[in-house]
Design a protein around this motif. Structure first.
Motif, short mmCIF file in Angstrom:
data_model
loop_
_atom_site.label_atom_id
_atom_site.label_comp_id
_atom_site.label_asym_id
_atom_site.label_seq_id
_atom_site.Cartn_x
_atom_site.Cartn_y
_atom_site.Cartn_z
N GLN A 14 -32.03 -28.24 -26.97
CA GLN A 14 -33.14 -29.03 -26.44
C GLN A 14 -33.12 -29.04 -24.91
OE1 GLN A 14 -35.31 -33.00 -27.90
NE2 GLN A 14 -33.12 -33.23 -27.66
N THR B 218 -34.78 -25.84 -23.81
CA THR B 218 -36.22 -25.90 -24.03
C THR B 218 -36.90 -26.77 -22.97
OG1 THR B 218 -35.83 -25.62 -26.40
CG2 THR B 218 -38.00 -26.45 -25.74
N GLN C 165 -37.11 -24.92 -19.75
CA GLN C 165 -38.06 -23.82 -19.79
C GLN C 165 -39.51 -24.29 -19.71
OE1 GLN C 165 -37.65 -21.38 -23.27
NE2 GLN C 165 -39.27 -19.97 -22.66
#
Length: 132
Positions: A59, A62, A65
């Motif tokens: 997570q 993510t 990103q």
């Protein structure tokens, strides 16, 4: 015992990702929550609280990103107290005192679309006003 905290706010700066010595990813988010209400004199009051959110594992990658300054997020997690005081982390910078609320995230939900997060208030953080 159980503790959970739910925040809805906007990132005040870009996510900061790093890796622990064991290779586990960790991302730090600076989340601002805004509240507007009328004061005792009837004048509008805007209140902003800042939270330092730590996200771990996949997570964290993510979040690093896809999130950017101004992104709106919902964070579920727990308060992480200062080990010395048991409360928020207290700091002083150039004679000004402040406190940082530290949160360890269990879930981060992205509330902004790709086109969101571009406009902000005077401080550069978009409003996420919720009237109660």
């Amino acid at each position: 015992m159980f503790q959970t905290l739910i925040l809805i706010g906007n990132l005040g700066k870009e996510p900061e990702m790093r890796y622990t010595p064991s290779g586990q990813p960790v991302t730090t988010l600076s989340v601002a929550t805004n509240r507007r209400y009328s004061g005792a004199n009837g004048q509008p009051v805007k209140e902003t609280a800042w939270f330092r959110v730590t996200v771990w594992g996949k997570q964290a990658e993510t979040c690093n990103q896809f999130l950017h300054k101004g992104s709106k997020v919902l964070v579920e997690g727990r308060l992480t107290p200062d080990p010395e005081t048991g409360g928020p982390r207290v700091w002083e910078n150039n004679g000004k005192h402040g406190a940082s609320y530290e949160v360890t995230a269990s879930t981060v939900r992205f509330l902004s679309g790709r086109e969101d997060g571009e406009e902000g208030d005077a401080a550069g953080v978009p409003d996420n006003d919720i009237d109660f």
